[in-house]
Design an enzyme around this catalytic site. Structure first.
Site, PDB file in Angstrom:
ATOM      1  N   TYR A  55       6.195  -6.708  16.520  1.00 15.21           N
ATOM      2  CA  TYR A  55       6.253  -5.687  15.463  1.00 15.21           C
ATOM      3  C   TYR A  55       6.840  -4.389  16.004  1.00 15.21           C
ATOM      4  O   TYR A  55       7.735  -3.793  15.381  1.00 15.21           O
ATOM      5  CB  TYR A  55       4.848  -5.451  14.913  1.00 15.21           C
ATOM      6  CG  TYR A  55       4.748  -4.366  13.873  1.00 15.21           C
ATOM      7  CD1 TYR A  55       5.137  -4.611  12.551  1.00 15.21           C
ATOM      8  CD2 TYR A  55       4.250  -3.109  14.190  1.00 15.21           C
ATOM      9  CE1 TYR A  55       5.037  -3.623  11.587  1.00 15.21           C
ATOM     10  CE2 TYR A  55       4.152  -2.111  13.229  1.00 15.21           C
ATOM     11  CZ  TYR A  55       4.540  -2.375  11.926  1.00 15.21           C
ATOM     12  OH  TYR A  55       4.436  -1.377  10.975  1.00 15.21           O
ATOM     13  N   ASN A 113      11.465  -1.467   3.801  1.00 15.01           N
ATOM     14  CA  ASN A 113      10.051  -1.198   4.060  1.00 15.01           C
ATOM     15  C   ASN A 113       9.251  -2.453   4.385  1.00 15.01           C
ATOM     16  O   ASN A 113       8.222  -2.374   5.051  1.00 15.01           O
ATOM     17  CB  ASN A 113       9.454  -0.504   2.825  1.00 15.01           C
ATOM     18  CG  ASN A 113       7.957  -0.333   2.900  1.00 15.01           C
ATOM     19  OD1 ASN A 113       7.442   0.359   3.769  1.00 15.01           O
ATOM     20  ND2 ASN A 113       7.247  -0.953   1.979  1.00 15.01           N
ATOM     21  N   PRO A 154       5.664   6.169   9.584  1.00 17.40           N
ATOM     22  CA  PRO A 154       4.312   6.521   9.131  1.00 17.40           C
ATOM     23  C   PRO A 154       3.305   6.407  10.269  1.00 17.40           C
ATOM     24  O   PRO A 154       3.455   5.591  11.182  1.00 17.40           O
ATOM     25  CB  PRO A 154       4.023   5.479   8.043  1.00 17.40           C
ATOM     26  CG  PRO A 154       5.354   4.921   7.664  1.00 17.40           C
ATOM     27  CD  PRO A 154       6.179   4.966   8.918  1.00 17.40           C
ATOM     28  N   GLY A 201       0.786  -1.229   0.000  1.00 20.09           N
ATOM     29  CA  GLY A 201       0.000   0.000   0.000  1.00 20.09           C
ATOM     30  C   GLY A 201       0.814   1.272   0.000  1.00 20.09           C
ATOM     31  O   GLY A 201       0.496   2.225  -0.712  1.00 20.09           O
ATOM     32  N   ASP A 230       9.111  -7.981  -3.239  1.00 20.41           N
ATOM     33  CA  ASP A 230       7.853  -8.152  -2.509  1.00 20.41           C
ATOM     34  C   ASP A 230       7.421  -9.604  -2.662  1.00 20.41           C
ATOM     35  O   ASP A 230       7.539 -10.172  -3.764  1.00 20.41           O
ATOM     36  CB  ASP A 230       6.785  -7.211  -3.072  1.00 20.41           C
ATOM     37  CG  ASP A 230       5.618  -7.006  -2.116  1.00 20.41           C
ATOM     38  OD1 ASP A 230       5.421  -5.872  -1.645  1.00 20.41           O
ATOM     39  OD2 ASP A 230       4.888  -7.989  -1.840  1.00 20.41           O
TER      40      ASP A 230
END
Length: 248
Positions: free
Chosen positions: A153, A88, A183, A14, A34
């Site tokens: 996490y 990321n 973010p 996303g 990915d």
């Protein structure tokens, strides 16, 4: 970004999707890693008319570090070196701390942290040789506290901030900057773990100073800045892109 080559993990998700397209529009070669082959195919389709840069893709499993190193070394040989690394990719299982087996905890660290360490190990020698490098670690607003059931996490995303500072100090003399972006709450697949989406959205907007949801372009612009020559005197920093939810 003309002439720059970027390694971008989790690039078809996303927040990664729009950044990848922006970098291609600005002339970069982006190697998108990915594990979701369907998302990679959609990214390849979207990138076809976005030049002047180009896109290469890999659906490597970042949870298998031995195989992942071989993939990275193959990609490095194919493109001739990376100027930019964007760590990321991440997984985010959610449940109470005492329900996590140690192996589950370690799996999160392996993908969210260790795979990023491996990417930097592979790409850094070329950056040092060229006297230029940009490393960007994607952290999370969750490191500020206030979230339950995400302890592996959160630990992984805080580890990336620590690595950002350590690497910035160590790599700076070679012309390599290292920064992190944290973010806030963005409407991505990660939000699907919440049992009450409408209630969650109300909570997000109440917490933010800016009363709109963040969008992928907000992250894309932040990454574009940190990959640019204009950010060359900024290193070891964490930029919070969260609409004023937290202020550091």
């Amino acid at each position: 970004m003309k002439g720059r080559t970027a390694l971008y993990t989790g690039a078809a998700g996303g927040l990664g999707f729009e950044t990848t397209l922006l970098m291609i529009e600005r002339g970069a070669t982006v190697v998108a890693v990915d594990r979701n082959r369907t998302n990679l195919a959609e990214l390849e389709q979207a990138a076809r008319d976005r030049g002047p840069g180009r896109l290469l893709t890999s659906d490597a499993d970042m949870g298998d570090l031995v195989a992942y190193r071989a993939v990275l070394e193959g990609l490095l040989a194919e493109v001739g070196g990376f100027d930019i690394v964007i760590n990321n990719a991440g997984i985010y299982p959610a449940k109470p701390f005492e329900e996590f087996a140690l192996e589950e905890y370690q799996a999160v660290q392996r993908v969210n942290v260790d795979a990023g360490v491996l990417a930097v190990q592979v790409c850094l020698p070329g950056m040092k040789e060229r006297g230029f490098g940009r490393i960007i670690n994607i952290s999370s607003i969750t490191v500020s506290g206030g979230w339950e059931n995400l302890s592996p996490y959160v630990a992984s995303k805080m580890a990336l901030i620590g690595l950002t500072r350590a690497w910035a100090r160590e790599f700076g003399p070679a012309g390599v900057t290292v920064n992190a972006i944290a973010p806030g709450a963005f409407p991505t697949d990660a939000e699907k773990i919440h049992p009450d989406p409408e209630g969650y959205e109300r909570m997000v907007l109440d917490a933010q100073a800016i009363k709109r949801r963040g969008h992928a372009g907000d992250i894309a612009n932040a990454i574009a800045f940190f990959t640019s020559d204009e950010s060359g005197f900024i290193t070891g920093q964490t930029l919070h892109v969260n609409g004023g939810w937290t202020m550091n």
